[in-house]
Write an enzyme that holds these catalytic residues in place. Structure first.
Site, PDB file in Angstrom:
ATOM      1  N   SER A 179       1.023  -1.276   0.159  1.00 29.97           N
ATOM      2  CA  SER A 179      -0.168  -0.281  -0.075  1.00 29.97           C
ATOM      3  C   SER A 179       1.187   1.630   0.010  1.00 29.97           C
ATOM      4  O   SER A 179       0.098   2.914   0.096  1.00 29.97           O
ATOM      5  CB  SER A 179      -0.816   0.105   1.002  1.00 29.97           C
ATOM      6  OG  SER A 179      -0.180   0.020   2.096  1.00 29.97           O
TER       7      SER A 179
ATOM      8  N   ARG B  22       4.328   5.853  -4.005  1.00 34.34           N
ATOM      9  CA  ARG B  22       5.559   7.347  -2.817  1.00 34.34           C
ATOM     10  C   ARG B  22       6.798   6.938  -2.290  1.00 34.34           C
ATOM     11  O   ARG B  22       7.466   7.560  -2.496  1.00 34.34           O
ATOM     12  CB  ARG B  22       4.531   8.237  -2.085  1.00 34.34           C
ATOM     13  CG  ARG B  22       4.577   7.123  -0.934  1.00 34.34           C
ATOM     14  CD  ARG B  22       4.047   8.023   0.295  1.00 34.34           C
ATOM     15  NE  ARG B  22       3.790   7.736   1.802  1.00 34.34           N
ATOM     16  CZ  ARG B  22       3.039   6.804   2.419  1.00 34.34           C
ATOM     17  NH1 ARG B  22       2.090   5.981   1.617  1.00 34.34           N
ATOM     18  NH2 ARG B  22       3.345   6.170   3.559  1.00 34.34           N
TER      19      ARG B  22
ATOM     20  N   LYS C  66      12.914  -1.583   5.768  1.00 37.08           N
ATOM     21  CA  LYS C  66      13.227  -1.077   4.816  1.00 37.08           C
ATOM     22  C   LYS C  66      14.461  -0.531   4.532  1.00 37.08           C
ATOM     23  O   LYS C  66      14.949  -0.260   3.291  1.00 37.08           O
ATOM     24  CB  LYS C  66      11.622   0.244   4.722  1.00 37.08           C
ATOM     25  CG  LYS C  66      10.304   0.193   5.146  1.00 37.08           C
ATOM     26  CD  LYS C  66      10.044   1.344   4.863  1.00 37.08           C
ATOM     27  CE  LYS C  66       8.559   0.990   4.994  1.00 37.08           C
ATOM     28  NZ  LYS C  66       8.119   2.402   5.287  1.00 37.08           N
TER      29      LYS C  66
ATOM     30  N   CYS D  25      -0.640   9.932   6.174  1.00 29.31           N
ATOM     31  CA  CYS D  25      -1.009   9.255   5.151  1.00 29.31           C
ATOM     32  C   CYS D  25      -2.216   7.680   5.401  1.00 29.31           C
ATOM     33  O   CYS D  25      -2.692   8.060   3.804  1.00 29.31           O
ATOM     34  CB  CYS D  25      -0.063   8.663   4.420  1.00 29.31           C
ATOM     35  SG  CYS D  25       1.603  10.587   4.349  1.00 29.31           S
TER      36      CYS D  25
END
Length: 218
Positions: free
Chosen positions: A61, A65, A78, A177
């Site tokens: 999801s 970005r 990450k 967000c």
């Protein structure tokens, strides 16, 4: 031809400026959307030592970005994926990836080892923690935040006012967000602005971005 020839030809950079970039130790907190442009741009510019701090894993999801990642990275840490991407860009620099969240406990040691800190976590809790630590230690901080179609990037501490001086309290809305949404290009533009501010600090350009804040409304 030198890897850095196209930026060294700039009078604002030159050999002296490149040496400053190469000798810099930069701490990047957060390896998500803001870091997607920040990390490749700093790695490409030749920042000598990058430390990436992020305890999260890649999620489908967020890919709209968080453009450092691909579908095959989902579920992976990450920080580790981002570090591998940066090493592929520039094998001449040192990149350290820490699969952990930034906390008041580990923050002081991480900041103490850095010449410059970039807040790419887009979390008010992390931003205030970094601001407090950087203010106490005199370390420059480039912090950014994005929500919906807008956001900001600014230079704090290191002789400039802290984030708390500008934002004494976090917004009451609690929007994020995940709850309010965000468009990828907005995140990319503000992240690139962070990278530019970071290089301006390292190059000691005038006027300094420290004490400056730029807002963007998409």
């Amino acid at each position: 031809m030198s890897r850095y020839a196209r930026q060294m030809i700039l009078p604002e950079v030159g050999a002296e400026g490149q040496a400053r970039i190469t000798g810099a130790r930069v701490l990047v907190v957060g390896a998500g959307g803001l870091a997607a442009p920040v990390l490749p741009l700093l790695a490409g510019a030749g920042v000598g030592h990058l430390t990436i701090v992020d305890g999260d894993r890649v999620s489908l999801s967020n890919l709209h970005r968080q453009t450092l990642f691909a579908e095959g990275d989902c579920g992976k840490p990450k920080a580790m994926v981002a570090a591998a991407h940066c090493r592929a860009i520039n094998g001449e620099i040192t990149i350290e990836a820490l699969e952990t969240a930034l906390t008041p406990a580990n923050g002081p040691d991480l900041v103490a080892a850095a010449d410059l800190v970039l807040d790419c976590a887009d979390s008010y809790a992390v931003s205030y923690t970094l601001s407090d630590i950087c203010m106490a230690r005199g370390v420059p901080l480039i912090s950014a935040s994005v929500l919906g179609l807008g956001g900001y990037s600014g230079g704090f501490c290191g002789g400039a006012p802290s984030l708390r001086a500008l934002f004494p309290e976090s917004p009451d809305s609690g929007a994020s967000c995940a709850t309010a949404g965000v468009l990828g290009p907005v995140v990319g533009m503000i992240g690139a602005m962070q990278a530019q501010m970071a290089l301006s600090v390292l190059l000691r350009l005038a006027p300094s971005p420290l004490g400056q804040l730029v807002r963007f409304d998409g």
